[in-house]
Design a protein around this motif. Sequence first.
Motif, PDB file in Angstrom:
ATOM      1  N   GLY A 141       0.969  -1.340  -0.103  1.00 55.23           N
ATOM      2  CA  GLY A 141      -0.100   0.111   0.088  1.00 55.23           C
ATOM      3  C   GLY A 141       0.969   1.115   0.103  1.00 55.23           C
ATOM      4  O   GLY A 141       0.377   2.347  -0.200  1.00 55.23           O
ATOM      5  N   LYS A 142       2.098   1.165   0.159  1.00 58.47           N
ATOM      6  CA  LYS A 142       2.906   2.304   0.159  1.00 58.47           C
ATOM      7  C   LYS A 142       3.170   2.811  -1.236  1.00 58.47           C
ATOM      8  O   LYS A 142       3.458   2.132  -2.347  1.00 58.47           O
ATOM      9  CB  LYS A 142       4.364   1.701   0.596  1.00 58.47           C
ATOM     10  CG  LYS A 142       5.437   3.025   0.891  1.00 58.47           C
ATOM     11  CD  LYS A 142       6.684   2.541   1.452  1.00 58.47           C
ATOM     12  CE  LYS A 142       7.534   3.895   1.550  1.00 58.47           C
ATOM     13  NZ  LYS A 142       7.538   4.469   2.725  1.00 58.47           N
ATOM     14  N   TRP A 143       2.820   4.207  -1.475  1.00 62.48           N
ATOM     15  CA  TRP A 143       3.287   4.913  -2.469  1.00 62.48           C
ATOM     16  C   TRP A 143       4.546   5.209  -2.894  1.00 62.48           C
ATOM     17  O   TRP A 143       5.243   5.666  -2.058  1.00 62.48           O
ATOM     18  CB  TRP A 143       2.280   6.323  -2.600  1.00 62.48           C
ATOM     19  CG  TRP A 143       0.894   6.098  -2.351  1.00 62.48           C
ATOM     20  CD1 TRP A 143       0.250   4.863  -2.575  1.00 62.48           C
ATOM     21  CD2 TRP A 143      -0.177   7.070  -2.250  1.00 62.48           C
ATOM     22  NE1 TRP A 143      -1.152   5.403  -2.359  1.00 62.48           N
ATOM     23  CE2 TRP A 143      -1.215   6.381  -2.230  1.00 62.48           C
ATOM     24  CE3 TRP A 143       0.359   8.395  -2.249  1.00 62.48           C
ATOM     25  CZ2 TRP A 143      -2.495   7.228  -1.970  1.00 62.48           C
ATOM     26  CZ3 TRP A 143      -1.024   9.326  -2.044  1.00 62.48           C
ATOM     27  CH2 TRP A 143      -2.221   8.738  -1.946  1.00 62.48           C
ATOM     28  N   TYR A 144       5.054   4.824  -4.241  1.00 65.54           N
ATOM     29  CA  TYR A 144       6.561   5.204  -4.487  1.00 65.54           C
ATOM     30  C   TYR A 144       6.335   6.540  -4.943  1.00 65.54           C
ATOM     31  O   TYR A 144       5.454   7.002  -5.528  1.00 65.54           O
ATOM     32  CB  TYR A 144       7.092   4.486  -5.649  1.00 65.54           C
ATOM     33  CG  TYR A 144       7.121   2.902  -5.189  1.00 65.54           C
ATOM     34  CD1 TYR A 144       8.177   2.268  -4.737  1.00 65.54           C
ATOM     35  CD2 TYR A 144       6.028   1.995  -5.577  1.00 65.54           C
ATOM     36  CE1 TYR A 144       8.502   1.057  -4.470  1.00 65.54           C
ATOM     37  CE2 TYR A 144       6.285   0.707  -5.630  1.00 65.54           C
ATOM     38  CZ  TYR A 144       7.260   0.094  -4.799  1.00 65.54           C
ATOM     39  OH  TYR A 144       7.571  -1.323  -4.572  1.00 65.54           O
ATOM     40  N   THR A 145       7.195   7.506  -4.400  1.00 67.34           N
ATOM     41  CA  THR A 145       7.251   8.787  -5.084  1.00 67.34           C
ATOM     42  C   THR A 145       8.534   9.323  -5.189  1.00 67.34           C
ATOM     43  O   THR A 145       9.694   8.832  -4.968  1.00 67.34           O
ATOM     44  CB  THR A 145       6.805   9.782  -3.815  1.00 67.34           C
ATOM     45  OG1 THR A 145       7.830   9.953  -2.574  1.00 67.34           O
ATOM     46  CG2 THR A 145       5.308   9.215  -3.139  1.00 67.34           C
TER      47      THR A 145
END
Length: 150
Positions: free
Chosen positions: A91-95
């Motif tokens: 669920g972690k967004w890559y940014t």
Amino acid sequence: MKIFVDADACSVVRIVEKIAKKYELPVTLLCDTNHVLDSDYSEIKIIGAGADAVDFALISLCQKGDIVVTQDYGVAAMALSKGTYPIHQSGKWYTNENIDQMLMERHLNKKARRGNCKHHMKGPKKRTTEDDERFEESLERLIQIKLQVK
């Protein structure tokens, strides 16, 4: 907006499809010839089994504004450079703000594994219902934010 899934050993395909149906978003699942996928909703693309073949195919297909589901930091970095919105199965967004650190940690962990064969690092923990719920909430939030931006 489309959703592309790096589906080799992907544990969240059904969750992606459930959310995609809700928002009427097309989904493409990419896997190599060593995996078998079936879906009543998604388009499935089976890619040759060469090293990173699925990764490069996914990157060539996705476009700015698409969502990319992958647990591969390298794929996420390439996807970010194309203006997509990559998300990890956790669920972690890559940014652009976190990808460099993630790639560095991956490099250091790989270096540590190579340097000392006696101390194998443990694999990932078994996926839980809470992990699935966290991913579902995160993906849906990402879709809602990106649909509002349009």
